[in-house]
Enzyme design. Structure first.
Site, PDB file in Angstrom:
ATOM      1  N   ASP A 160       0.852  -1.191   0.000  1.00  0.00           N
ATOM      2  CA  ASP A 160       0.000   0.000   0.000  1.00  0.00           C
ATOM      3  C   ASP A 160       0.886   1.238   0.000  1.00  0.00           C
ATOM      4  O   ASP A 160       2.042   1.184   0.422  1.00  0.00           O
ATOM      5  CB  ASP A 160      -0.905  -0.019   1.247  1.00  0.00           C
ATOM      6  CG  ASP A 160      -2.075   0.937   1.104  1.00  0.00           C
ATOM      7  OD1 ASP A 160      -2.403   1.331  -0.037  1.00  0.00           O
ATOM      8  OD2 ASP A 160      -2.658   1.306   2.138  1.00  0.00           O
ATOM      9  N   TRP A 214       3.491   7.530  -2.443  1.00  0.00           N
ATOM     10  CA  TRP A 214       4.946   7.616  -2.577  1.00  0.00           C
ATOM     11  C   TRP A 214       5.285   8.392  -3.850  1.00  0.00           C
ATOM     12  O   TRP A 214       6.141   9.285  -3.847  1.00  0.00           O
ATOM     13  CB  TRP A 214       5.541   6.202  -2.641  1.00  0.00           C
ATOM     14  CG  TRP A 214       7.038   6.138  -2.743  1.00  0.00           C
ATOM     15  CD1 TRP A 214       7.925   6.033  -1.710  1.00  0.00           C
ATOM     16  CD2 TRP A 214       7.828   6.165  -3.944  1.00  0.00           C
ATOM     17  NE1 TRP A 214       9.208   5.990  -2.191  1.00  0.00           N
ATOM     18  CE2 TRP A 214       9.186   6.074  -3.563  1.00  0.00           C
ATOM     19  CE3 TRP A 214       7.517   6.246  -5.308  1.00  0.00           C
ATOM     20  CZ2 TRP A 214      10.232   6.058  -4.475  1.00  0.00           C
ATOM     21  CZ3 TRP A 214       8.572   6.248  -6.227  1.00  0.00           C
ATOM     22  CH2 TRP A 214       9.902   6.156  -5.811  1.00  0.00           C
ATOM     23  N   ARG A 238       1.366   7.676 -10.636  1.00  0.00           N
ATOM     24  CA  ARG A 238       1.113   6.542  -9.728  1.00  0.00           C
ATOM     25  C   ARG A 238       1.856   5.282 -10.174  1.00  0.00           C
ATOM     26  O   ARG A 238       2.387   4.536  -9.351  1.00  0.00           O
ATOM     27  CB  ARG A 238      -0.391   6.220  -9.675  1.00  0.00           C
ATOM     28  CG  ARG A 238      -1.250   7.250  -8.996  1.00  0.00           C
ATOM     29  CD  ARG A 238      -2.711   6.801  -8.986  1.00  0.00           C
ATOM     30  NE  ARG A 238      -2.886   5.521  -8.299  1.00  0.00           N
ATOM     31  CZ  ARG A 238      -2.946   5.390  -6.981  1.00  0.00           C
ATOM     32  NH1 ARG A 238      -2.861   6.441  -6.205  1.00  0.00           N
ATOM     33  NH2 ARG A 238      -3.120   4.200  -6.441  1.00  0.00           N
ATOM     34  N   HIS A 257       4.183   2.164  -8.401  1.00  0.00           N
ATOM     35  CA  HIS A 257       4.028   0.701  -8.470  1.00  0.00           C
ATOM     36  C   HIS A 257       5.339   0.052  -8.938  1.00  0.00           C
ATOM     37  O   HIS A 257       5.760  -0.969  -8.397  1.00  0.00           O
ATOM     38  CB  HIS A 257       2.895   0.323  -9.434  1.00  0.00           C
ATOM     39  CG  HIS A 257       1.552   0.801  -8.995  1.00  0.00           C
ATOM     40  ND1 HIS A 257       1.124   0.713  -7.692  1.00  0.00           N
ATOM     41  CD2 HIS A 257       0.527   1.378  -9.685  1.00  0.00           C
ATOM     42  CE1 HIS A 257      -0.106   1.216  -7.603  1.00  0.00           C
ATOM     43  NE2 HIS A 257      -0.483   1.629  -8.789  1.00  0.00           N
ATOM     44  N   SER A 281      -5.530  -7.191  -5.098  1.00  0.00           N
ATOM     45  CA  SER A 281      -6.732  -7.753  -4.473  1.00  0.00           C
ATOM     46  C   SER A 281      -7.881  -7.839  -5.466  1.00  0.00           C
ATOM     47  O   SER A 281      -7.847  -7.210  -6.541  1.00  0.00           O
ATOM     48  CB  SER A 281      -7.151  -6.883  -3.283  1.00  0.00           C
ATOM     49  OG  SER A 281      -7.734  -5.685  -3.748  1.00  0.00           O
ATOM     50  N   THR A 282      -8.906  -8.582  -5.094  1.00  0.00           N
ATOM     51  CA  THR A 282     -10.100  -8.694  -5.947  1.00  0.00           C
ATOM     52  C   THR A 282     -10.720  -7.309  -6.162  1.00  0.00           C
ATOM     53  O   THR A 282     -11.341  -7.061  -7.186  1.00  0.00           O
ATOM     54  CB  THR A 282     -11.148  -9.630  -5.298  1.00  0.00           C
ATOM     55  OG1 THR A 282     -11.332  -9.236  -3.931  1.00  0.00           O
ATOM     56  CG2 THR A 282     -10.704 -11.077  -5.327  1.00  0.00           C
ATOM     57  N   GLU A 283     -10.507  -6.410  -5.186  1.00  0.00           N
ATOM     58  CA  GLU A 283     -11.070  -5.059  -5.301  1.00  0.00           C
ATOM     59  C   GLU A 283     -10.268  -4.157  -6.238  1.00  0.00           C
ATOM     60  O   GLU A 283     -10.785  -3.167  -6.740  1.00  0.00           O
ATOM     61  CB  GLU A 283     -11.121  -4.389  -3.921  1.00  0.00           C
ATOM     62  CG  GLU A 283     -12.294  -4.847  -3.083  1.00  0.00           C
ATOM     63  CD  GLU A 283     -11.873  -5.150  -1.655  1.00  0.00           C
ATOM     64  OE1 GLU A 283     -11.045  -4.407  -1.114  1.00  0.00           O
ATOM     65  OE2 GLU A 283     -12.384  -6.146  -1.112  1.00  0.00           O
ATOM     66  N   ARG A 294     -10.027  -0.210 -10.137  1.00  0.00           N
ATOM     67  CA  ARG A 294      -9.194   0.973 -10.407  1.00  0.00           C
ATOM     68  C   ARG A 294      -9.292   1.337 -11.889  1.00  0.00           C
ATOM     69  O   ARG A 294      -9.704   0.514 -12.696  1.00  0.00           O
ATOM     70  CB  ARG A 294      -7.739   0.680 -10.026  1.00  0.00           C
ATOM     71  CG  ARG A 294      -7.605   0.487  -8.535  1.00  0.00           C
ATOM     72  CD  ARG A 294      -6.177   0.491  -8.104  1.00  0.00           C
ATOM     73  NE  ARG A 294      -6.106   0.405  -6.654  1.00  0.00           N
ATOM     74  CZ  ARG A 294      -5.038   0.677  -5.946  1.00  0.00           C
ATOM     75  NH1 ARG A 294      -3.928   1.043  -6.557  1.00  0.00           N
ATOM     76  NH2 ARG A 294      -5.055   0.587  -4.643  1.00  0.00           N
ATOM     77  N   LEU A 340      13.382 -19.473   1.469  1.00  0.00           N
ATOM     78  CA  LEU A 340      12.175 -18.744   1.874  1.00  0.00           C
ATOM     79  C   LEU A 340      10.928 -19.270   1.158  1.00  0.00           C
ATOM     80  O   LEU A 340      10.953 -19.554  -0.029  1.00  0.00           O
ATOM     81  CB  LEU A 340      12.357 -17.252   1.525  1.00  0.00           C
ATOM     82  CG  LEU A 340      11.214 -16.326   1.948  1.00  0.00           C
ATOM     83  CD1 LEU A 340      11.262 -16.057   3.452  1.00  0.00           C
ATOM     84  CD2 LEU A 340      11.265 -15.003   1.176  1.00  0.00           C
ATOM     85  N   ARG A 384       1.435  -3.242   6.881  1.00  0.00           N
ATOM     86  CA  ARG A 384       0.818  -2.528   5.757  1.00  0.00           C
ATOM     87  C   ARG A 384       1.749  -1.376   5.401  1.00  0.00           C
ATOM     88  O   ARG A 384       1.983  -0.499   6.234  1.00  0.00           O
ATOM     89  CB  ARG A 384      -0.576  -2.032   6.155  1.00  0.00           C
ATOM     90  CG  ARG A 384      -1.312  -1.436   4.988  1.00  0.00           C
ATOM     91  CD  ARG A 384      -2.800  -1.345   5.229  1.00  0.00           C
ATOM     92  NE  ARG A 384      -3.454  -0.933   4.006  1.00  0.00           N
ATOM     93  CZ  ARG A 384      -4.663  -1.315   3.627  1.00  0.00           C
ATOM     94  NH1 ARG A 384      -5.356  -2.128   4.399  1.00  0.00           N
ATOM     95  NH2 ARG A 384      -5.177  -0.868   2.505  1.00  0.00           N
TER      96      ARG A 384
HETATM   97  C1  IPE Z   1      -0.489  -0.429  -3.403  1.00  0.00           C
HETATM   98  O1  IPE Z   1      -0.394   0.964  -3.458  1.00  0.00           O
HETATM   99  C2  IPE Z   1      -0.463  -1.071  -4.768  1.00  0.00           C
HETATM  100  C3  IPE Z   1      -1.599  -1.951  -5.053  1.00  0.00           C
HETATM  101  C4  IPE Z   1      -2.575  -2.185  -4.243  1.00  0.00           C
HETATM  102  C5  IPE Z   1      -1.644  -2.596  -6.356  1.00  0.00           C
HETATM  103  P1  IPE Z   1      -1.654   1.884  -3.715  1.00  0.00           P
HETATM  104  O2  IPE Z   1      -1.896   1.940  -5.185  1.00  0.00           O
HETATM  105  O3  IPE Z   1      -2.829   1.423  -2.907  1.00  0.00           O
HETATM  106  O4  IPE Z   1      -1.132   3.295  -3.229  1.00  0.00           O
HETATM  107  P2  IPE Z   1      -1.973   4.443  -2.510  1.00  0.00           P
HETATM  108  O5  IPE Z   1      -2.714   3.830  -1.360  1.00  0.00           O
HETATM  109  O6  IPE Z   1      -2.900   5.014  -3.525  1.00  0.00           O
HETATM  110  O7  IPE Z   1      -0.938   5.439  -2.078  1.00  0.00           O
HETATM  111 MG    MG Z   2      -3.900   2.113  -1.213  1.00  0.00          MG
END
Ligand code: IPE
Ligand code: MG
Length: 186
Positions: free
Chosen positions: A15, A20, A28, A32, A60-62, A66, A126, A183
């Site tokens: 997350d 970042w 964005r 990633h 995630s499934t959610e 995006r 690991l 997290r």
């Molecule tokens: C995590 O970072 C990446 C994934 C869930 C794929 P986010 O994309 O959720 O970053 P924020 O929360 O918008 O900063």
């Molecule tokens: Mg996030």
């Protein structure tokens, strides 16, 4: 018995990639990409510390909800990450397992995942779990369907369903529960 000082299993929810990047005036997707580059370092450091299992919640499934450009970029990144991971697993003797419903991913990604799991299955370093198209309710749903099918075909009686049987139908079957959950955002 010597007291254990490090957790055996650390689970990490990815997350904060977007935040970042935003802080650095970057798109964005650059967040990633930077995040995915850190995974190998994290796994190596974890193993050096004596951690035996790392689970990384990556998609995630959610996350499908995006914007399409972001989902596409994440899938592309996953593609190249899995390629790198094949090499890393060899180099670091790492066993990789994917949890989540991979049937919703591109055929090409699915093949890469199956190959990665196959070639790393006997590795003794690991244990690295990557959660892709993962949701806890979805995992429970899929396990219930598979238990229900066993009841339907007569191989299992409802009164014989135990916690162990439920565990054995989960994606995480055979993996000890996490001791520490991180997290990675503010
Ligand atoms: C995590 O970072 C990446 C994934 C869930 C794929 P986010 O994309 O959720 O970053 P924020 O929360 O918008 O900063
Ligand atoms: Mg996030």
């Amino acid at each position: 018995m010597e007291e254990r000082k490090v957790p055996r299993h650390v689970a990490i929810i990815l997350d904060g990639n977007g935040r970042w990047a935003k802080k650095r005036m970057l798109p964005r997707n650059a967040g990633h990409a930077a995040g995915s580059k850190n995974v190998e370092k994290i796994c190596a450091a974890a193993w050096d510390m004596g951690i035996e299992y790392v689970t990384m919640y990556a998609f995630s499934t959610e996350n499908w909800s995006r914007p399409k450009e972001e989902v596409d970029a994440l899938m592309k990144l996953l593609h190249s990450y899995l390629k790198d991971c094949l090499k890393t697993s060899k180099k670091n003797n790492m066993q990789v397992r994917v949890i989540g419903d991979i049937s919703k991913l591109d055929k090409d990604l699915q093949e890469r995942i199956i190959e990665l799991e196959r070639v790393s299955a006997e590795n003794t370093g690991l244990h690295f779990q990557v959660a892709l198209n993962y949701g806890s309710r979805d995992e429970i749903k899929r396990s219930i369907i598979s238990i229900a099918n066993e009841v339907k075909d007569g191989s299992l009686l409802p009164e014989d369903i135990t916690e162990d049987i439920i565990s054995s139908h989960l994606d995480t079957s055979g993996i000890p529960d996490p001791d520490l959950m991180i997290r990675t955002s503010g």
